[in-house]
Design an enzyme around this catalytic site. Structure first.
Site, short mmCIF file in Angstrom:
data_model
loop_
_atom_site.label_atom_id
_atom_site.label_comp_id
_atom_site.label_asym_id
_atom_site.label_seq_id
_atom_site.Cartn_x
_atom_site.Cartn_y
_atom_site.Cartn_z
CE LYS A 1 -1.68 1.14 3.86
NZ LYS A 1 -1.30 3.05 4.68
CG ASN A 2 1.89 2.71 3.28
OD1 ASN A 2 1.35 2.84 3.40
ND2 ASN A 2 3.10 2.59 4.45
CG ASP B 1 3.73 1.11 9.43
OD1 ASP B 1 3.25 2.06 10.42
OD2 ASP B 1 4.34 1.42 9.08
CB CYS C 1 -4.28 5.97 11.58
SG CYS C 1 -5.02 4.09 10.47
NE ARG D 1 -6.98 4.20 5.90
CZ ARG D 1 -5.89 5.67 6.16
NH1 ARG D 1 -6.82 5.80 7.20
NH2 ARG D 1 -5.30 5.71 5.99
NE ARG E 1 0.08 9.91 10.28
CZ ARG E 1 -0.40 9.01 10.15
NH1 ARG E 1 -1.49 8.34 10.03
NH2 ARG E 1 0.58 8.90 9.27
N1 EPU Z 1 6.52 13.89 10.91
C1 EPU Z 1 6.33 15.30 11.48
N2 EPU Z 1 6.27 16.32 10.14
C2 EPU Z 1 6.22 16.25 9.33
C3 EPU Z 1 5.70 14.96 8.77
C4 EPU Z 1 6.09 13.86 9.70
O1 EPU Z 1 6.31 15.62 13.15
O2 EPU Z 1 6.13 17.14 8.47
C5 EPU Z 1 6.32 13.37 12.47
C6 EPU Z 1 5.07 12.26 12.13
O3 EPU Z 1 3.79 12.95 12.93
C7 EPU Z 1 5.37 10.63 13.21
C8 EPU Z 1 7.07 10.66 12.37
O4 EPU Z 1 7.84 12.40 11.74
O5 EPU Z 1 5.38 10.84 14.63
C9 EPU Z 1 7.11 10.00 11.63
O6 EPU Z 1 5.40 10.07 10.53
P1 EPU Z 1 6.25 9.83 8.71
O7 EPU Z 1 6.07 11.04 8.74
O8 EPU Z 1 7.64 8.72 8.72
O9 EPU Z 1 4.99 9.46 8.68
P2 EPU Z 1 3.90 9.13 7.01
O10 EPU Z 1 4.99 9.50 6.00
O11 EPU Z 1 3.05 9.58 7.30
C10 EPU Z 1 4.39 6.87 6.47
C11 EPU Z 1 3.39 5.62 6.39
C12 EPU Z 1 2.39 4.88 7.38
C13 EPU Z 1 3.94 4.74 8.78
C14 EPU Z 1 5.05 6.49 8.52
C15 EPU Z 1 6.69 5.66 9.49
C16 EPU Z 1 1.80 5.99 3.99
C17 EPU Z 1 1.09 6.51 3.42
N3 EPU Z 1 2.16 6.01 5.79
O12 EPU Z 1 3.88 8.06 6.92
O13 EPU Z 1 2.20 3.98 7.75
O14 EPU Z 1 3.64 4.37 9.74
O15 EPU Z 1 5.39 6.22 7.97
O16 EPU Z 1 6.76 4.58 8.58
O17 EPU Z 1 3.29 5.78 3.35
C18 EPU Z 1 0.89 2.06 8.57
O18 EPU Z 1 0.52 1.76 7.19
O19 EPU Z 1 0.02 1.50 8.61
C19 EPU Z 1 0.75 3.77 8.61
C20 EPU Z 1 0.96 4.54 9.35
#
Ligand code: EPU
Length: 431
Positions: free
Chosen positions: A22-23, A306, A117, A398, A122
């Site tokens: 998915k990601n 995850d 989620c 999802r 976030r």
């Molecule tokens: N963060 C910030 N500011 C930002 C971006 C992120 O503070 O601008 C913080 C977030 O709040 C979090 C941390 O940085 O505490 C890590 O967030 P990250 O940006 O790495 O996560 P994401 O890109 O929003 C993706 C996956 C998530 C997975 C995370 C970490 C997708 C669509 N989602 O999220 O997947 O947990 O990376 O590996 O790719 C899941 O599949 O269940 C899922 C939640």
């Protein structure tokens, strides 16, 4: 409302084929917006996040068509608006990455703050700051980010945290920039490497993906290509845990061991045999007890956030006290309350869940709190005595397509429906 009904207690055996990630799909789909012409993506999963992003694509004028079950053709030559529909964007996190793609290609874009989620605050500050550093003028009005730029200009971006989404977003946004961009302290997940491979296959010039520094030399134009999405490492982990908690023996096909290494190593520590056979991973139960283990999540190559929920489900039945410390998100323990309804003993103190193993779980009615939390409940239900009913399946949908049929194929007594089912040979009636 649909529910999943499980009668637990059957050891899972047999083989399971893992589908696309998915990601990985969502990041690559956002990148296809940079490319005029037909991009062909293979191994695309049909989960609700992917379908939702396709719906957003249709609204902005992108032609997308399933060529077969998992082969998706995307033609972004026909974009008619760079304003994404608010209500669809707010359903998922990864939709935000289309902002940088539209902005860098068309010079203007409007995308709402994303949903996803409920596992922590976030924010999107790294994304927005990075786009500004690339030269975009960003404003936020009524929950919608609006960006304007003549042409993105290469720059040096240092992330405060190796955010997967921000790394992907900024790689996409910098691909057509004038000059060189370096992203420092970037994420190194397999999906980052595959996104770079996709963009490079389209003609981008990106090096360093998989390390803490990514260099992007902007190019004038990208061209369509044919590309394969990675196998879903989070599904590999989920089905491996399902095999383990039921005392089973399962061969997981189409799995990249290196992408799953932290989870597999912890499974070995918990007392399971993990055999790597080419593109397959076999998880086999060899001892009656589960060893307690200690887990601390961290960005790749650390233990993935995850996977902490599904691993916690296993640890509820360990022979002793385990701990799970979550360092990536502030509130990814809501599912523990639901696991307690099945008899699990879990205390959450700050960012650590302390899990005291119990002898048995017993079936109950539980609700998915988020995507992976939902998967943890399914896994626990597979081991619990009697009937477990899981609702709020929209979270699960999802990221897990065909979960029920995949588990049924391994011998699980599991069904999805609205009221009456026949599970495990029993006629049961939901309330
Ligand atoms: N963060 C910030 N500011 C930002 C971006 C992120 O503070 O601008 C913080 C977030 O709040 C979090 C941390 O940085 O505490 C890590 O967030 P990250 O940006 O790495 O996560 P994401 O890109 O929003 C993706 C996956 C998530 C997975 C995370 C970490 C997708 C669509 N989602 O999220 O997947 O947990 O990376 O590996 O790719 C899941 O599949 O269940 C899922 C939640």
């Amino acid at each position: 409302m649909e529910k999943i009904f499980i009668v637990g207690g059957t050891p899972l055996t047999g083989e399971i084929e893992i589908g696309g990630s998915k990601n990985d799909t969502l990041a690559i789909m956002a990148a296809t917006l940079l490319v005029p012409g037909v991009t062909l993506l293979r191994n695309v999963p049909r989960n609700s996040d992917v379908l939702n992003l396709l719906e957003i694509f249709r609204h902005i004028g992108v032609h997308a068509q399933w060529r077969s079950d998992n082969c998706l053709a995307i033609d972004a030559s026909t974009v008619k608006t760079t304003e994404a529909p608010l209500e669809l964007v707010q359903k998922m996190r990864a939709s935000f990455n289309i902002l940088g793609a539209l902005l860098t290609r068309f010079g203007t874009a409007a995308v709402a703050m994303p949903g996803g989620c409920d596992i922590g605050a976030r924010p999107v500050n790294f994304h927005v700051r990075g786009l500004e550093q690339l030269g975009a003028v960003m404003t936020l009005e009524h929950g919608v980010y609006q960006g304007e730029v003549k042409r993105m200009t290469g720059t040096h971006i240092a992330l405060d945290f190796p955010s997967a989404g921000a790394t992907q977003h900024l790689m996409i946004a910098a691909s057509l920039a004038k000059g060189r961009t370096v992203i420092e302290n970037c994420a190194a997940e397999p999906e980052i490497v595959n996104l770079a491979d996709f963009l490079n296959a389209c003609g981008a010039d990106i090096t360093g993906a998989g390390t803490a520094f990514i260099t992007i030399n902007g190019v004038e134009k990208l061209n369509p290509c044919e590309f394969r999405v990675l196998p879903d490492r989070l599904q590999v982990g989920t089905y491996a845990l399902a095999a383990a908690i039921t005392g089973g023996d399962v061969m997981i096909r189409n799995a990249v061991y290196d992408h799953c290494r932290p989870v597999m190593m912890k499974l070995e520590e918990a007392g399971f045999l993990v055999l790597r056979e080419g593109n397959n991973i076999r998880v086999k139960t060899t001892q009656p007890k589960i060893n307690p283990v200690h887990i601390r999540t961290s960005p790749h190559p650390g233990f993935p956030t995850d996977m902490q929920q599904v691993f916690a489900a296993l640890l509820t039945l360990a022979d002793g006290v385990s701990t799970v410390t979550e360092t990536v998100y502030e509130s990814r323990f809501r599912y523990t309350t639901e696991l307690q309804k099945l008899g699990a003993e879990i205390n959450v103190e700050g960012r650590t869940a302390i899990i005291t193993g119990v002898k048995r779980l017993s079936g109950a009615n539980v609700s998915c709190t988020d995507l992976r939390g939902g998967a943890a409940l399914i896994i626990a239900g597979l081991a619990a005595d009697g009937l477990t009913q899981v609702d709020e399946l929209r979270h699960l949908d999802r990221g897990y397509d065909e979960m029920v049929s995949k588990l049924t194929g391994l011998g699980a007594h599991i069904e999805r429906g609205t009221d009456r089912i026949s599970a495990g040979g029993l006629r049961v009636c939901s309330v």
